[in-house]
Enzyme design. Structure first.
Site, PDB file in Angstrom:
ATOM      1  N   HIS A  79      19.976 -63.400  45.982  1.00  0.00           N
ATOM      2  CA  HIS A  79      20.178 -63.925  44.904  1.00  0.00           C
ATOM      3  C   HIS A  79      20.274 -63.145  43.279  1.00  0.00           C
ATOM      4  CE1 HIS A  79      22.167 -66.654  46.987  1.00  0.00           C
ATOM      5  NE2 HIS A  79      21.465 -67.702  47.526  1.00  0.00           N
ATOM      6  N   ASP A 111      25.282 -63.759  54.812  1.00  0.00           N
ATOM      7  CA  ASP A 111      24.888 -65.328  54.727  1.00  0.00           C
ATOM      8  C   ASP A 111      25.497 -66.579  54.027  1.00  0.00           C
ATOM      9  OD1 ASP A 111      21.323 -65.361  53.485  1.00  0.00           O
ATOM     10  OD2 ASP A 111      22.572 -66.953  52.626  1.00  0.00           O
ATOM     11  N   HIS A 150      24.870 -68.712  51.765  1.00  0.00           N
ATOM     12  CA  HIS A 150      25.223 -68.559  50.646  1.00  0.00           C
ATOM     13  C   HIS A 150      26.332 -67.050  49.930  1.00  0.00           C
ATOM     14  CE1 HIS A 150      22.318 -70.923  51.922  1.00  0.00           C
ATOM     15  NE2 HIS A 150      22.611 -71.571  51.312  1.00  0.00           N
ATOM     16  N   ASP A 200      21.449 -68.034  57.993  1.00  0.00           N
ATOM     17  CA  ASP A 200      21.916 -69.579  57.176  1.00  0.00           C
ATOM     18  C   ASP A 200      23.020 -69.797  57.637  1.00  0.00           C
ATOM     19  OD1 ASP A 200      22.268 -67.778  55.348  1.00  0.00           O
ATOM     20  OD2 ASP A 200      21.005 -68.475  53.410  1.00  0.00           O
TER      21      ASP A 200
HETATM   22 ZN    ZN Z   1      21.486 -67.914  51.690  1.00  0.00          ZN
END
Ligand code: ZN
Length: 367
Positions: A141, A178, A180, A266
């Site tokens: 991120h 991931d 996200h 995740d």
């Molecule tokens: Zn994540």
């Protein structure tokens, strides 16, 4: 040739911030002993599990030096690194969004990036067939100058730029599974035609305002950034479809010299920060498919770097499955949730809906 596994106990000492889950403690939000969901347990328990099963005895267990300032400067501006180091020296703090750190946080983040850098280098130099970096804090991120989502330095970007500077590789593909969106990696390489970034993620999870199909890169990098947002509830079949319909054709088209995976866990069915239904077998399948692509395209050169994954109990079994596949070691850690998660997979109607969703995205991506 073996699988190299890079880790360091100090990465588990990173911490900071007074959070209850993802909420700052204030007002009616009671403090929580576990703090942020990004805590050391998931990662430490993964390393413990591979020792307990004996899988570690089939891996090259290695450490690494922290990434040097010169390595970090290829991705992050001096202004950001100086502010981060000063706050870290002063006892910790927070410079972006949901990315707190404690005293010494700068050095630990540099070590996390150093593990990723050493892992990629070990593969490119032929010291290992493939490699896994148990990096913490995570990185995907973090943009060049904005730490967010638990990420303080972009580990994979630092590793790729270092490898390029050393003349070890020119064209690299990053696959981010991931749950996200890999917004930081996307932003750093957005106009770079030499790095293909592909992110599979839950639609509008985190960040809320990035990760759409339409973000395909810019300038010379147009076409070298692919996003596949997926609806909540996707299970094993949808992840396999996403690989076969989007990721693998994109890799074949790009023809990388090395593949790096932003390996978050995740998307697992029991993760508190995702709403997907992947299992340990899903992560094994993803690993197998990307290994086959690496064998086909780039002499098997494959490096995985740990990102998210917040189920302390389940992440270790997902990670073990990935490492079994990478190493082909005759050691297993049977998934204790396999039976229940098999019964929680979506029904055929939902899988058909997602299949159409992926086909539509693939067409928009020119695949
Ligand atoms: Zn994540």
């Amino acid at each position: 040739m073996t699988t190299a596994f890079f880790s360091d106990e100090r990465c588990f000492w990173h911490g900071g911030g007074n959070y209850a889950f993802t909420l700052p403690v204030a007002g009616l939000v009671q403090p929580l002993a576990a703090g942020l969901p990004e805590n050391p347990e998931t990662k430490r328990r993964l390393r413990n599990l591979i020792e307990v099963t004996g899988l570690s005895r089939h891996l090259q267990m290695r450490g690494a030096e922290p990434a040097a300032r010169a390595d970090l400067l290829r991705v992050h501006p001096e202004r950001y690194l100086s502010a981060f180091q000063a706050a870290s020296d002063a006892g910790g703090g927070e410079l972006g969004l949901r990315a707190p750190f404690g005293a010494g946080g700068y050095e630990i983040a540099a070590l996390s990036a150093g593990l990723a850098t050493a892992a990629l280098r070990s593969v490119l130099k032929g010291e290992a067939r493939n490699a896994y970096a148990l990096s913490r804090p995570p990185g995907h991120h973090c943009t060049a100058d904005f730490p967010n989502g638990f990420c303080l330095l972009n580990n994979i970007a630092v590793a790729i730029r270092a490898a390029k500077a050393e003349g070890l590789v020119r064209r690299v593909a990053v696959i981010d599974w991931d749950v996200h969106h890999g917004n930081g990696t996307e932003a750093i390489f957005y106009d770079d035609p030499g790095v293909l970034t592909i992110s599979l993620h839950q639609d509008r999870n985190y960040p809320l305002d990035t990760g759409g199909v339409e973000a395909m890169g810019a300038g010379a990098g147009l076409g070298a950034n692919l996003n596949l947002p997926l609806p909540p509830g996707c299970g094993h079949a949808s992840y396999q479809r996403a690989m076969e319909r989007v990721v693998l054709p994109a890799l074949d088209r790009f023809r990388p010299e090395a593949i790096v995976v932003a390996c978050g866990f995740d998307a697992a069915a029991v993760d508190p920060l995702g709403r997907m239904l992947a299992t340990a077998e899903t992560f094994r399948m993803l690993t197998r498919l990307v290994m086959q692509a690496a064998d086909r395209l780039c002499d098997g050169r494959l490096t995985l770097v740990h990102e998210g994954g917040y189920s302390e109990v389940y992440v270790p079994f997902c990670g073990h499955a990935v490492l079994e596949e990478l190493s082909a070691a005759p050691v297993t850690a049977p998934d204790p949730m396999a039976a229940i998660l098999a019964r929680r997979q979506p029904d055929a109607r939902f899988d058909a809906f997602v299949c159409d969703w992926i086909d539509d995205a693939a067409r928009r991506l020119g695949l």
